[in-house]
Design an enzyme around this catalytic site. Sequence first.
Site, PDB file in Angstrom:
ATOM      1  N   THR A  27       0.834  -1.310  -0.039  1.00  5.99           N
ATOM      2  CA  THR A  27       0.194   0.169   0.018  1.00  5.99           C
ATOM      3  C   THR A  27       0.847   1.224  -0.161  1.00  5.99           C
ATOM      4  OG1 THR A  27      -0.135   0.283   2.437  1.00  5.99           O
ATOM      5  CG2 THR A  27      -1.695  -1.288   1.421  1.00  5.99           C
ATOM      6  N   LEU A  56       3.437  -1.105   4.585  1.00  6.52           N
ATOM      7  CA  LEU A  56       2.796   0.233   4.993  1.00  6.52           C
ATOM      8  C   LEU A  56       3.734   1.218   5.265  1.00  6.52           C
ATOM      9  CD1 LEU A  56       0.519  -1.316   8.191  1.00  6.52           C
ATOM     10  CD2 LEU A  56      -0.067  -1.151   5.738  1.00  6.52           C
ATOM     11  N   VAL A  82       7.495  -2.170   6.960  1.00  2.00           N
ATOM     12  CA  VAL A  82       7.452  -0.624   6.745  1.00  2.00           C
ATOM     13  C   VAL A  82       8.147  -0.070   5.417  1.00  2.00           C
ATOM     14  CG1 VAL A  82       8.139   1.484   8.111  1.00  2.00           C
ATOM     15  CG2 VAL A  82       7.477  -0.559   9.365  1.00  2.00           C
ATOM     16  N   LYS A  83       7.385   0.614   4.854  1.00  5.23           N
ATOM     17  CA  LYS A  83       8.068   1.335   3.647  1.00  5.23           C
ATOM     18  C   LYS A  83       8.615   2.547   4.039  1.00  5.23           C
ATOM     19  CE  LYS A  83       5.646   1.238  -0.144  1.00  5.23           C
ATOM     20  NZ  LYS A  83       4.649   1.179  -1.321  1.00  5.23           N
ATOM     21  N   ILE A  84       9.900   2.922   3.648  1.00  4.37           N
ATOM     22  CA  ILE A  84      10.539   4.062   3.879  1.00  4.37           C
ATOM     23  C   ILE A  84      11.013   4.661   2.477  1.00  4.37           C
ATOM     24  CG2 ILE A  84      12.545   4.933   4.967  1.00  4.37           C
ATOM     25  CD1 ILE A  84      12.137   3.117   7.337  1.00  4.37           C
TER      26      ILE A  84
END
Length: 220
Positions: A27, A56, A82-84
């Site tokens: 997402t 996310l 976790v998307k960074i």
Amino acid sequence: MKLFLDTANVEEIREAASLGVIDGVTTNPSLVAKEGRRLEEVAREIADIVDGPISLEVVSLEAPEMIREARRLAAVHPNVVVKIPMIREGLKALHAVAQEGIAVNVTLIFSAAQALLAAKNEAAMVSPFVGRLDDVSSNGMGVVKEIVEVFDNYIFDTEVLVASVRHPLHVIEAAKQGADIATIPYAILEKLLRHPLTEQGLEKFLADWNKQSAALAGSA
């Protein structure tokens, strides 16, 4: 190659999961905002449907805030990645949270050099955006090839996740290049599934069957 669905629409995810080919979900803030729901609520519902990674994304731009946000997102569900973003502050945040065992998908990758830096900081995944590279007259799949070659030369556990997929050929090329994952919109999944010759063939088979059945019934 694993296939992820790039959406925050739970109904799309449920339908795609019923096909048995979806290994995870990605997402982004735009996709979640489109659904008009709380991120945590959507993530937990997705986790009930797909037993795989759920990406996310943080929305902060400074490393300390990214770190706090990453910890909060990782606590939502064990499947969360976790998307960074691949920016200077993002690299600092990745360096910190990866040491804590938080899985990170480094997003907005546009070069093998960026992917290499993320892999050296133990990113779980890197996401080259092939469609956006193509949009500016660059070779998106060429970048994927470079990343795969670089990673194959060393002992990196980082997976190559092909993102910004615009058409089925992107998916096939990703598989040919040896990418670990392609994340695709629901519309692209539909295009992968369908072929006009399949539909024409089925239509002919059924027409022949019905014609024969009618002839046998008439002769009875």
